[in-house]
Design a protein around this motif. Structure first.
Motif, PDB file in Angstrom:
ATOM      1  N   PRO A 189       2.699  -5.630   8.821  1.00 21.01           N
ATOM      2  CA  PRO A 189       2.482  -4.894  10.073  1.00 21.01           C
ATOM      3  C   PRO A 189       2.488  -3.385   9.833  1.00 21.01           C
ATOM      4  CG  PRO A 189       4.136  -6.606  10.354  1.00 21.01           C
ATOM      5  CD  PRO A 189       3.876  -6.510   8.897  1.00 21.01           C
ATOM      6  N   GLU A 190       1.891  -2.678  10.770  1.00 25.43           N
ATOM      7  CA  GLU A 190       1.736  -1.225  10.607  1.00 25.43           C
ATOM      8  C   GLU A 190       3.081  -0.516  10.560  1.00 25.43           C
ATOM      9  OE1 GLU A 190      -0.915   2.415  12.550  1.00 25.43           O
ATOM     10  OE2 GLU A 190      -1.029   0.385  13.357  1.00 25.43           O
ATOM     11  N   THR A 191       4.029  -0.959  11.378  1.00 29.63           N
ATOM     12  CA  THR A 191       5.346  -0.315  11.394  1.00 29.63           C
ATOM     13  C   THR A 191       6.063  -0.522  10.058  1.00 29.63           C
ATOM     14  OG1 THR A 191       6.244  -2.341  12.392  1.00 29.63           O
ATOM     15  CG2 THR A 191       5.571  -0.569  13.877  1.00 29.63           C
ATOM     16  N   VAL A 192       5.962  -1.710   9.512  1.00 33.63           N
ATOM     17  CA  VAL A 192       6.606  -1.982   8.227  1.00 33.63           C
ATOM     18  C   VAL A 192       5.947  -1.151   7.132  1.00 33.63           C
ATOM     19  CG1 VAL A 192       7.106  -3.776   6.525  1.00 33.63           C
ATOM     20  CG2 VAL A 192       7.253  -4.304   8.960  1.00 33.63           C
ATOM     21  N   PHE A 193       4.637  -1.020   7.194  1.00 33.46           N
ATOM     22  CA  PHE A 193       3.951  -0.205   6.191  1.00 33.46           C
ATOM     23  C   PHE A 193       4.404   1.246   6.254  1.00 33.46           C
ATOM     24  CE2 PHE A 193       0.383   2.596   5.115  1.00 33.46           C
ATOM     25  CZ  PHE A 193       0.157   2.214   3.805  1.00 33.46           C
ATOM     26  N   GLU A 194       4.521   1.733   7.451  1.00 36.60           N
ATOM     27  CA  GLU A 194       4.891   3.143   7.605  1.00 36.60           C
ATOM     28  C   GLU A 194       6.342   3.392   7.217  1.00 36.60           C
ATOM     29  OE1 GLU A 194       4.588   6.646  11.034  1.00 36.60           O
ATOM     30  OE2 GLU A 194       4.274   4.537  11.546  1.00 36.60           O
ATOM     31  N   GLU A 195       7.237   2.475   7.582  1.00 35.40           N
ATOM     32  CA  GLU A 195       8.662   2.703   7.362  1.00 35.40           C
ATOM     33  C   GLU A 195       9.121   2.276   5.968  1.00 35.40           C
ATOM     34  OE1 GLU A 195      10.583   0.594  10.451  1.00 35.40           O
ATOM     35  OE2 GLU A 195       9.716   1.788  12.082  1.00 35.40           O
ATOM     36  N   VAL A 196       8.501   1.265   5.403  1.00 35.69           N
ATOM     37  CA  VAL A 196       9.009   0.708   4.155  1.00 35.69           C
ATOM     38  C   VAL A 196       8.101   1.028   2.967  1.00 35.69           C
ATOM     39  CG1 VAL A 196       9.673  -1.429   2.968  1.00 35.69           C
ATOM     40  CG2 VAL A 196      10.126  -1.157   5.424  1.00 35.69           C
ATOM     41  N   PHE A 225      -4.340   0.201   8.664  1.00 34.27           N
ATOM     42  CA  PHE A 225      -3.349   1.077   9.306  1.00 34.27           C
ATOM     43  C   PHE A 225      -3.989   2.433   9.617  1.00 34.27           C
ATOM     44  CE2 PHE A 225      -1.389  -1.323   5.757  1.00 34.27           C
ATOM     45  CZ  PHE A 225      -0.849  -2.348   6.505  1.00 34.27           C
ATOM     46  N   PRO A 226      -4.960   2.447  10.533  1.00 35.02           N
ATOM     47  CA  PRO A 226      -5.594   3.743  10.852  1.00 35.02           C
ATOM     48  C   PRO A 226      -4.631   4.721  11.532  1.00 35.02           C
ATOM     49  CG  PRO A 226      -6.314   2.030  12.386  1.00 35.02           C
ATOM     50  CD  PRO A 226      -5.507   1.344  11.331  1.00 35.02           C
TER      51      PRO A 226
END
Length: 1314
Positions: A189-196, A225-226
């Motif tokens: 997910p986009e949030t996981v990509f950004e945070e982790v 993840f645009p």
């Protein structure tokens, strides 16, 4: 070795108990091998076995719910990730993923720690680095495939870090870690990509332009993840807000080249290239990407992988582009490059990309709903031409996915391009060789002709390939093709749609001929076309499998004839070949006859009417093609039609007029002439018409067909057929002519080479050459060539060249004649194969017609003729086809003639002829066909009811057995006595003649299928048990008699007294046969003995079971004498058969007792010396025994000790050859003297000299033993300690040795005391 290593690993695991994690390893492993076998199956190379084992393991773990088993499973699966076998690693990885998915309580972090600990890359040995790297990789794959990795952030972070670490092991893993990292990133997910993940992957993203893998990671992140990878962030990462820009062109080109070369073995588009295309479209830089990166960058690299990547990029881009972008791409350099590749790889060598590109087009058209885009792609690929000829196959089936709107527009465009070829809109190219060979004057005309040819073929093929075609669309194409094949418009006319637009360049004769050929191919398609439309009437016709008609029931060809009649009556068009008055009259008569047939068809739906109608219409259409030849055929056909359907024909049917042939005979001749035509349509229609006239076929009409197979009629009957075939050969389609041309050229080459090798010098040519040379005075010995002047030499050269030119013409004429004869032979065979189809149709449709009997002998003669002729492929095909028709359509057909009462004599005579011919043949295969034909006639005769004898009826009609018995007893029209004589003669020949073509299976088939023939022939078999000339024939007589007696139906034809007499006679004959055996049974007699014993076994069983009054004393005496023959006992088969027979005479096979062969007293048997083995006395454990053996302790009376009193090791051995009591192995001949025992008596005491000799030998042996013991002790002190085995095994063996020593001492003690 790998299997042994894994076995050792399993044993170590079992001994360790699965490690500290498993609390009760013995409890886990002692439950049985079934649990451990799961892991063995998971490592096997077969995928099905691995999947089944994984499912079974999961089921076992779910049902058991035991923590120890689960922990052991996880440990075993983690260890298996680094297995040396390639098939085992993915198997363990998949199993681990399934287990983790099923048991979510197992933490992923702990499993990941176990993977890192088990496959530690830092501590592992150098030679095991590869296994450890794969263990880590497949471990991460298992976590990812479980579906839980995305949810566990800690495990996800550690897995990504582990994959980044594995990228350093590229020599082993290549780009697998990078691809897996990209796959995992795309699922996050986009949030996981950004945070982790962003912080960990930031380094890879910054270096996106350093490797294709990093660029692919960036492209995937931008698409997934645009919100994270915005232009501002991209600018911070690598200095530009976009990927596709002018600054990055060169780097992108290099990265794509590298990706193409790395993917060349997979033959697929690299993922980074497709993602880059999508990003370019998203950024609005597609034109820049396509023009600069692809066309100006990649295409300049003249390498196969890069070019194929450009082609695949073109095919993959089709679904993503708009109409404007499609037009840019389909007119660009990539399309041009692709066209050159297709033309260059039309030859066998080289990789062909055309099929793959057609797959891309098919995928695009099937998934696209926009008619405009579909039309743009079809027009783009249809205008990629090589000197006017489009590169796309004209028979391509991609048009089946076109929408109805797009299909109509495409058809309109094809017709417009045919009428007004626009070469400027085509993307045309020429190869270098074509540029050198072409002539500028004819280039434009040649391009136009090729383009028109392709457009017409494409139009015709649409009627067969398109899925969403309508009747109006198909009729429109058919009219267009027919018009431009046979007509020309004088001026524009709005009433005729095809004349509304005039061609920009008039069609020449070749264009009309090509269009004509395509039209008749279209006519064949229409004839087999299922009914179109969605109406209820169309669906009903489709269920009935009706072909070649429209939804309202009209024939397609009839609509075309109506259209042709309209064109003939129009003043605005003219025919390419105008009709004469006679031809026009025939045309009008044909139309009128068709209308009359349609009226009859409306009254009664008769297949015969439809077949005649279709034949008339087809010949009417052919009137436009071959006018002079078709007029005569059509005139005869009209006369036949009128006579076939007129009322007077039925009245004249009763009258026989041999002078004038009937309409059926004329129709058969017409159909035979049509079969010689190259038109497939006419051949199929001829076959359907023949089916309709089969019930009316006469003997004369059938004879016309059978004359085709008569070799005496070939020159008279088939010469016209061959000429017709040759004259019409030019009208075949282009593909057929090309194939025939290639075949003919290969045949001509072979014949030419043969002629050149076998060519002899022509004496006539030699004499003429001598005359020419003599005329030039060149044969005089005194003059030389130099004395001739120039004029004389020139004249001589002219004469010689003229002479050689004439000789060359004569040689060429001979070759042409030979080639013509060869082609005529091929055409005759081809014509025979076509006529065989008519024979097959008649046998299937008219199996009950008496004319079937007239076909049997010609078919057999054809089989015989093909068997004796040369064995080329065409002849073999005819033979196979004829044999198949004979067996399946004739002999095995369940339907047969039921009106044989009036033809009994003829059929019986035919049976007699067939059996006699079968006996006369030298080839057993041909004889089998003749014999099978006679059995078919027996079936027909027996199946017909005789008019003189009423059929016997059973007492109880409900009894099925009684009905069956009545059917067997009823001979029908079969004259059993007359037929039995014929088969008896054949059976006599089979059992008496040395080389008979008949076989045992033929007569067995006769007896099995017709039990009524058993009784007349069974006594012949009984006689020939002894009367047969050869041993093999006597065996065959026994075999056939045995099979006949086994038939239960035989008892229905004989009385009890006859049955008892038959059994008695058979036993007597077999007994006489066995009496003639010689003492040594030779090889030829073994078969006879075998079959005789098998028959005798059945006979004695019958006598015993049915309690028949038969004397068996003579048989018993003969059989008892047979027991004395050694050959019976030596052969297991004969011995078994013999005692099976003797069992019925109350004899049992004696059991063989194994008795010990004792040697006689005072005689010593020689014994072979066993090489390579120590004597028993030389072995350490038997040294003491050897001493006792050498000094034998006598008994009280001076005799040697009794066997029970002798020391251990001195007993007399039993069941062993060559062993002497008291003898040693080393000196066999002197054993008695060396042991101190006399040769003869054995009871006297040894002499003094002998005792001294024995004492000296004892001393020498003691010295040797001491030396050996000393040497053994020293070696024991110097040698290192050996490895100890398991303690339990050592103790058990030690105890056994101690017990054995005690027993020996106890046995030796009383002997020594005495």
């Amino acid at each position: 070795m790998e299997v042994m290593e894994e076995m050792e690993e399993m044993e170590q695991i079992e001994h360790r108990g699965g490690g500290a994690a498993v609390t009760d390893p013995r409890g886990v492993l002692r439950q049985g091998r079934a649990f451990l076998d799961f892991f063995w199956d998971i490592a096997k190379p077969e995928q099905e076995v691995r999947l089944a084992a994984t499912e079974s393991l999961l089921r076992h773990l779910r049902d058991g719910k035991k923590d120890d088993e689960l922990k052991y499973t996880l440990k075993r699966l983690v260890e298996g990730l680094g297995a040396t076998r390639e098939a085992a690693r993915p198997g363990f990885s998949l199993a681990l993923a399934q287990v983790l998915q099923a048991f979510e309580e197992v933490p992923l972090c702990s499993i990941l720690e176990q993977i890192k600990e088990k496959h530690n890359l830092e501590k592992v040995k150098k030679k095991l680095v590869r296994n450890a790297a794969f263990g880590n990789f497949f471990g991460v794959m298992a976590l990812f495939q479980s579906g839980r990795l995305v949810k566990d952030r800690k495990a996800l972070l550690e897995s990504i870090q582990l994959l980044q670490q594995l990228t350093n092991y590229q020599t082993h893993l290549r780009d697998l870690p990078r691809k897996t990292l990209i796959d995992i990133t795309s699922e996050v997910p986009e949030t996981v990509f950004e945070e982790v993940l962003f912080d960990i992957l930031q380094g890879d993203l910054c270096s996106a332009f350093t490797s294709p893998e990093n660029l692919h990671l960036l492209l995937v992140g931008m698409q997934k993840f645009p919100g994270v990878l915005k232009p501002k962030k991209l600018k911070k990462l690598f200095g530009s807000p976009t990927v596709v820009n002018k600054e990055n062109i060169s780097r992108l080109v290099e990265l794509l080249k590298s990706a193409a070369k790395s993917e060349k073995e997979d033959k697929k588009l690299p993922s980074v290239a497709f993602d880059l295309l999508q990003v370019a479209l998203k950024e609005g830089a597609f034109e820049l990407f396509w023009n600069e990166v692809v066309e100006s960058g990649l295409l300049k690299e003249k390498s196969g992988p890069v070019s194929y990547m450009c082609y695949r990029l073109l095919g993959s881009a089709l679904p993503l582009l708009s109409v404007e972008q499609l037009q840019v791409v389909l007119k660009g350099k990539v399309m041009l490059h692709y066209g050159e590749h297709v033309v260059a790889t039309q030859f066998p060598q080289g990789f062909k990309f055309a099929a793959e590109m057609e797959g891309y087009i098919d995928t695009f058209l099937s998934g696209c709903d926009d008619p405009e885009r579909q039309l743009a792609v079809m027009m783009g690929f249809s205008t990629l031409t090589n000197q006017g000829r489009p590169v796309l196959l004209s028979a391509s089936k991609v048009v089946r996915h076109l929408q109805a709107v797009a299909l109509k527009k495409y058809i309109s465009w094809l017709k417009d391009m045919f009428l007004r070829p626009d070469l400027d809109c085509c993307l045309d190219f020429s190869r270098n060789r074509q540029k050198q060979n072409r002539e500028n004057a004819d280039t434009a005309q040649q391009k136009t002709a090729q383009l028109r040819r392709w457009m017409m073929h494409r139009l015709v093929n649409i009627t067969e390939s398109a899925a969403r075609k309508e009747e109006s669309l198909v009729m429109d194409i058919a009219r267009f093709c027919f018009f431009h094949a046979f007509f020309v418009a004088k001026k524009k006319n709005s009433q005729i749609a095809e004349a509304n637009v005039l061609p920009s360049e008039p069609l020449n004769e070749r264009d009309h001929t090509e269009t004509e050929n395509y039209f008749f191919g279209l006519l064949q398609t229409l004839n087999t076309l299922p009914v179109l439309g969605d109406t209820a009437e169309a669906a009903a016709l489709r269920e009935k499998h009706v072909h070649g008609v429209t939804a309202d029931g009209k024939l397609w060809i009839f609509l075309l004839v109506e259209y042709a009649n309209k064109l003939l009556s129009s003043e605005h068009v003219k025919a390419v070949k105008p009709f004469t008055k006679e031809q026009r009259d025939i045309w009008e008569r044909t139309l009128q006859s068709v209308k009359d047939l349609q009226k009859k068809e409306n009254k009664s739906h008769n297949a015969k009417v439809g077949a005649f109608q279709q034949l008339l219409l087809s010949m009417a259409i052919h009137l436009f093609k071959n006018q002079s030849e078709t007029v005569d055929v059509l005139s005869d056909l009209l006369n036949c039609t009128e006579r076939a359907f007129s009322k007077e024909a039925k009245k004249k049917k009763k009258k026989t007029d041999n002078s004038e042939p009937g309409w059926v005979e004329v129709m058969v001749e017409i159909l035979l002439s049509l079969l010689a035509q190259p038109s497939l349509l006419l051949r199929r229609i001829s076959k359907s018409v023949f089916v309709s006239i089969c019930p009316n076929l006469t003997k004369r009409g059938l004879q016309l067909i059978l004359d085709v197979f008569d070799p005496n009629q070939e020159q008279n009957e088939e010469s016209a057929v061959v000429v017709m075939e040759e004259s019409n050969k030019k009208t075949k389609s282009a593909e057929d002519t090309d194939e025939e041309r290639s075949e003919d050229s290969s045949d001509e080459d072979s014949t030419d080479s043969g002629d050149e090798e076998g060519e002899e010098v022509d004496e006539n040519f030699r004499s003429q050459l001598m005359k020419v040379l003599q005329a030039g005075n060149t044969l005089e010995g005194d003059k030389s060539d130099e004395e001739l002047d120039d004029d004389a030499m020139m004249a001589l050269d002219k004469n010689i060249s003229a002479l050689f030119a004439e000789q060359q013409k004569r040689i060429q004429a001979k070759k042409d004649e030979k080639d013509r004869m060869r082609k005529e032979k091929i055409l005759r065979r081809d014509f025979k194969a076509k006529v065989l189809d008519l024979i097959d149709v008649f046998l299937v449709k008219q199996a009950e017609n008496p004319l079937v009997f007239d076909i049997i002998e010609p078919l057999l003669q054809l089989i015989e003729q093909c068997m004796s002729s040369d064995s080329d492929k065409q002849e073999v095909d005819i033979l196979q086809k004829t044999a198949s028709i004979f067996k399946n359509s004739l002999c095995r057909n369940k339907q047969y003639c039921k009106r044989v009462a009036s033809l009994q004599d003829d059929v019986h005579a035919l049976v007699q002829r067939l059996v006699k011919k079968a006996c006369k043949h030298t080839d057993s295969a041909v004889a089998l066909y003749y014999f099978s034909a006679s059995l078919y006639l027996l079936k027909v005769l027996k199946g017909n009811m005789s008019s003189t004898l009423p059929p016997p009826e059973p007492e109880k009609q409900s009894d099925s057995r009684a009905k069956q018995a009545c059917q067997l007893l009823n001979p029908g029209c079969l004259n059993v006595e007359k037929v039995a004589v014929v088969y008896q003669q054949a059976l006599t020949q089979f059992l008496s003649k040395r080389n008979s073509p008949l076989t045992c299976s033929m007569f067995h088939d006769l007896f099995k299928r017709f039990p009524i023939m058993c009784k007349p022939l069974v006594y012949t078999l009984v006689e020939f048990i002894t009367a047969a000339a050869r041993q093999h024939q006597q065996a065959m007589a026994c075999l056939l008699l045995h099979r006949v007696l086994l038939l239960h139906e035989l008892k229905l034809f004989v009385t009890e007294e006859e049955w008892e007499e038959l059994i008695t006679r058979s036993i007597s004959q077999v007994t006489k046969c066995l009496k003639t055996l010689g003492k040594p049974i030779i090889k030829a007699e073994k078969e006879k003995v075998t079959k005789s014993l098998e028959l005798l076994n059945f006979l004695l069983k019958t006598v015993t079971g049915q309690k028949l009054n038969v004397k068996l004393t003579e048989v018993e005496e003969v059989l008892l004498t047979l027991n004395q023959l050694e050959d019976i006992g030596n052969s297991p088969r004969l011995d078994s058969l013999y005692w099976n027979v003797m069992r019925w005479l109350n004899y049992t096979k004696p059991k063989k007792e194994k008795t010990a062969s004792k040697p006689p007293q005072g005689v010593e048997l020689l014994k072979r010396k066993r090489k390579g083995f120590l004597p028993e006395t030389k072995k350490r454990k038997n040294r003491k025994k050897g001493i006792q053996e050498n000094g034998v302790v006598p008994g009280e009376d001076g005799e040697p000790a009794a066997p029970e009193e002798q020391p251990l090791g001195t007993e007399i051995p039993k069941h062993k050859k060559g062993l002497v009591p008291g003898g040693s192995k080393k000196h066999l001949n002197r054993g008695g003297k060396e042991n101190g025992v006399a040769k003869a008596g054995g009871g006297d005491l040894p002499t003094a000299n002998e005792g001294d000799a024995v004492a000296e030998k004892k001393k020498k042996r003691k010295r040797k033993n001491r030396k050996r013991k000393g040497a053994a002790g020293n070696e024991a002190e110097q040698a290192p300690a050996a490895k100890k085995t398991k303690g339990s095994v050592v103790q058990e063996t030690q105890q056994k040795q101690d017990k054995a020593k005690k027993k020996r001492k106890e046995k030796q003690a009383p002997v020594l005391q005495e």
